[in-house]
Design an enzyme around this catalytic site. Structure first.
Site, PDB file in Angstrom:
ATOM      1  CE  LYS A 206      -3.708   2.359   2.497  1.00 45.48           C
ATOM      2  NZ  LYS A 206      -4.685   2.232   3.583  1.00 45.48           N
ATOM      3  CG  ASP A 353     -14.766   1.804  -0.756  1.00 45.27           C
ATOM      4  OD1 ASP A 353     -15.833   2.243  -0.315  1.00 45.27           O
ATOM      5  OD2 ASP A 353     -13.691   2.429  -0.669  1.00 45.27           O
TER       6      ASP A 353
HETATM    7  P1  AMP Z   1      -9.517   4.788   1.176  1.00 47.29           P
HETATM    8  O1  AMP Z   1     -10.197   5.993   1.708  1.00 47.29           O
HETATM    9  O2  AMP Z   1      -8.058   4.706   1.528  1.00 47.29           O
HETATM   10  O3  AMP Z   1     -10.239   3.526   1.474  1.00 47.29           O
HETATM   11  O4  AMP Z   1      -9.518   4.962  -0.417  1.00 47.29           O
HETATM   12  C1  AMP Z   1     -10.676   5.127  -1.190  1.00 47.29           C
HETATM   13  C2  AMP Z   1     -10.299   5.037  -2.629  1.00 47.29           C
HETATM   14  O5  AMP Z   1      -9.404   6.080  -2.974  1.00 47.29           O
HETATM   15  C3  AMP Z   1      -9.607   3.752  -3.032  1.00 47.29           C
HETATM   16  O6  AMP Z   1      -9.978   3.446  -4.337  1.00 47.29           O
HETATM   17  C4  AMP Z   1      -8.153   4.124  -2.953  1.00 47.29           C
HETATM   18  O7  AMP Z   1      -7.334   3.322  -3.754  1.00 47.29           O
HETATM   19  C5  AMP Z   1      -8.181   5.549  -3.468  1.00 47.29           C
HETATM   20  N1  AMP Z   1      -7.067   6.358  -2.972  1.00 47.29           N
HETATM   21  C6  AMP Z   1      -6.901   6.847  -1.718  1.00 47.29           C
HETATM   22  N2  AMP Z   1      -5.768   7.554  -1.638  1.00 47.29           N
HETATM   23  C7  AMP Z   1      -5.176   7.510  -2.850  1.00 47.29           C
HETATM   24  C8  AMP Z   1      -3.992   8.051  -3.393  1.00 47.29           C
HETATM   25  N3  AMP Z   1      -3.167   8.786  -2.679  1.00 47.29           N
HETATM   26  N4  AMP Z   1      -3.731   7.792  -4.682  1.00 47.29           N
HETATM   27  C9  AMP Z   1      -4.558   7.052  -5.426  1.00 47.29           C
HETATM   28  N5  AMP Z   1      -5.694   6.532  -4.987  1.00 47.29           N
HETATM   29  C10 AMP Z   1      -6.017   6.750  -3.703  1.00 47.29           C
HETATM   30 MG    MG Z   2     -10.280   1.760   1.091  1.00 48.03          MG
END
Ligand code: AMP
Ligand code: MG
Length: 600
Positions: A206, A353
């Site tokens: 990650k 998700d």
């Molecule tokens: P999360 O809030 O970490 O569960 O992420 C929600 C979505 O945003 C998921 O599809 C992650 O892969 C994407 N995401 C979060 N942070 C980033 C980042 N810095 N770059 C690319 N995708 C991100």
């Molecule tokens: Mg997530």
């Protein structure tokens, strides 16, 4: 009985909430825990109780025979060259995104896109490793973590033979709204390792760079959120809560820009990568995206794969297999959320998700353990409406399961669709049963008493009124003797109980509690205290501890990360260094000012 009735009337008058009414209908969580309407039981509720932990207990037997032909003596590999990671099964099982280039786009008709991680430009430093994950789950000798080949592997700089890094296409409902395609925007699934016990572990980086699912993101994760994920996933594991694990944490000097509190104050932070490990990284949103885009055959393929790989108790050829699968996920999710509640853990972003299909805790972001007891505790400062407040998690679990149910609908005939609705109606009962089990254990209660729910709700209400520390109230009840309670001799050592004792109804509750303890058969006070100490942690990963460790980490001092790792490995045991660090003391005043946002 009559006396208890009178006492109850007094209490009912005293409590501002309509507690008595709720107790009569058995809804003790309505104000204190969450808010439900009870559902009817269905034939599917007999699904088996899940195991108590994501810890693969078989791993802890050093001499355990594995029947797989591994040598007991050489079971730990000390070179990556003789270690096998493979993506083969995943590649064989699903169609791959035909576009091989790495640019942001809408992807269809596949489960994964093959994308290489993007290595950092600067030198990488290993901050922490989990010896238990490395050795017990991955069969590697921990000495390997000192090698260059290991650091390159866990920072995405080298890809092992057999590994085809994959990024997963998934969608999700975020804060109650269908968000469309999300996917692994900064994570790479390196492959599967099948260990000496035959357990398959999926390894995922990650923070390892952009993918077709990165949308506007940079594909990176910063040090502070990576420290939090590394420590908290391991902490939950040692609390016995199903969770993904963390093998390693590396940090670079690559600059990652973040506006931490979304107020225009953009800062340069350091990019970091966690190597995360789970039996599966599929989420509710993995199925939702296929249902939403009408890819029914691929949906069927994915669900059958998941059943065969992860739900061996389900007959994968039965016409009821999808219902059986749904029933198990409902049971396991109710269990997971009740377990979170039992330690005062709020995930923070319970979007579909972020809900694992195996009902393990995944995607640690702005989570929090509550300090003082408050059902309205919202760990994520970006969650203005408090959608994911701790007292709403049980409800949100049902909401998410309903989205999963809808995603399964294309695979169900009309009668099965109705049955799936019935299964979901059983969720509040499943949750309540588990919740009661956990809290009865926290209070050291044996057997069943009709007033147990009342006793628990009453205590929680006193805690809410006095803002008593959730973790330490239960811990102090585990440490104090019945005799001390009887004579109301509560020393400073039991500071959380002292706070609780300020409530005018405290001694009344204590009387009820002591009476109830007398109804425990074959018990002694010493046995009760030992039992309760193994149900009530002395150390949890509080936000102020995370903040303190992060502040030092940002100055390249990882000593507190290591101390926390060590402490949280044994959360139920009193430890000298942890005591000196104040980890079981009253949280410092500045803890109340702390804010954690979605920024990571
Ligand atoms: P999360 O809030 O970490 O569960 O992420 C929600 C979505 O945003 C998921 O599809 C992650 O892969 C994407 N995401 C979060 N942070 C980033 C980042 N810095 N770059 C690319 N995708 C991100
Ligand atoms: Mg997530």
């Amino acid at each position: 009985m009559k006396r208890i009735k009178v006492q109850r009337t007094i209490v009912a008058k005293m409590l501002k909430h309509n507690l008595m009414k709720m107790l009569v209908v058995g809804l003790i969580w309505e104000s204190t825990i969450g808010h439900f309407s009870r559902g009817e039981k269905t034939e599917f509720e007999s699904a088996s109780v899940p195991e108590c932990s994501s810890v693969d207990s078989s791993h802890y037997s050093v001499n355990g025979d594995d029947n797989l032909g591994y040598s007991k003596i050489n079971r730990k590999k000390s070179s990556m060259d003789v270690w096998n990671l493979t993506s083969q099964k995943l590649l064989e099982s699903f169609p791959l995104d035909p576009i091989g280039e790495n640019y942001v786009r809408q992807v269809r008709d596949c489960i994964f896109s093959a994308v290489q991680p993007t290595p950092f430009k600067s030198a990488v430093k290993l901050v922490a490793v989990s010896k238990e994950v490395v050795e017990d789950l991955l069969d590697l000798d921990v000495s390997i973590t000192d090698t260059k080949e290991f650091i390159q592997f866990v920072s995405g700089a080298s890809v092992l033979p057999g590994s085809v890094p994959l990024t997963h296409r998934y969608g999700g409902h975020q804060f109650g709204v269908w968000a469309g395609q999300l996917g692994d925007g900064r994570a790479h699934l390196l492959g599967v390792y099948v260990n000496r016990h035959g357990t398959r572990w999926e390894l995922q980086l990650k923070g390892s760079g952009k993918t077709p699912y990165s949308r506007d993101g940079d594909g990176r994760a910063v040090l502070r959120s990576s420290v939090r994920e590394f420590l908290c996933s391991e902490a939950l594991n040692y609390l016995g809560i199903p969770t993904s694990r963390a093998a390693s944490l590396v940090v670079s000097n690559d600059v990652v820009k973040r506006d931490q509190f979304y107020n225009g104050d953009v800062k340069n932070e350091k990019g970091a990568i966690v190597l995360r490990v789970a039996k599966s990284w599929f989420r509710f949103g993995s199925l939702e995206i296929l249902a939403q885009s009408g890819e029914t055959e691929l949906l069927r393929k994915l669900v059958v794969f998941v059943i065969k790989q992860h739900f061996p108790m389900i007959n994968a050829t039965s016409s009821n297999r999808y219902l059986d699968f749904f029933s198990q996920v409902v049971t396991d999710t109710s269990y997971l959320i009740a377990h979170w509640m039992s330690v005062g853990f709020a995930h923070g972003v319970c979007n579909t998700d972020n809900f694992s299909i195996l009902s393990v805790t995944i995607d640690y972001g702005p989570f929090g353990f509550m300090d003082f007891y408050d059902p309205n505790f919202v760990p994520n400062t970006s969650d203005d409406e408090g959608r994911y407040k701790i007292g709403n998690q049980a409800n949100v679990g049902r909401y998410n399961l309903d989205k999963l149910r809808k995603a399964l609908n294309p695979l169900l005939d009309p009668k099965q669709q109705l049955l799936a609705e019935q299964i979901l109606k059983g969720y509040p009962d499943l949750y309540q049963i588990k919740f009661m089990e956990f809290f009865k254990a926290k209070l050291g209660l044996f057997g069943h008493d009709n007033n147990d729910d009342y006793l628990i709700a009453y205590l929680l209400k006193l805690m809410e009124d006095t803002r008593a520390d959730f973790t330490m109230t239960f811990r102090h009840l585990s440490e104090i003797t019945q005799q001390q309670l009887e004579v109301n001799s509560i020393s400073e050592e039991y500071w959380a109980l002292q706070d609780l004792a300020r409530h005018q109804k405290f001694s009344h509750w204590v009387n009820l509690y002591l009476l109830r303890l007398k109804r425990n058969t074959m018990d002694s006070d010493e046995a009760r205290r030992i039992r309760m100490k193994s149900a009530n942690p002395r150390y949890i990963f509080r936000n102020w501890m995370a903040e303190s460790a992060i502040k030092k980490s940002e100055k390249n001092d990882f000593s507190e990360v290591h101390l926390l790792q060590k402490t949280l490995h044994h959360p139920f045991n009193k430890q000298r260094e942890a005591e000196e660090a104040g980890y079981s003391s009253r949280p410092p005043p500045w803890a109340r000012e702390l804010r954690v946002s979605c920024s990571s």
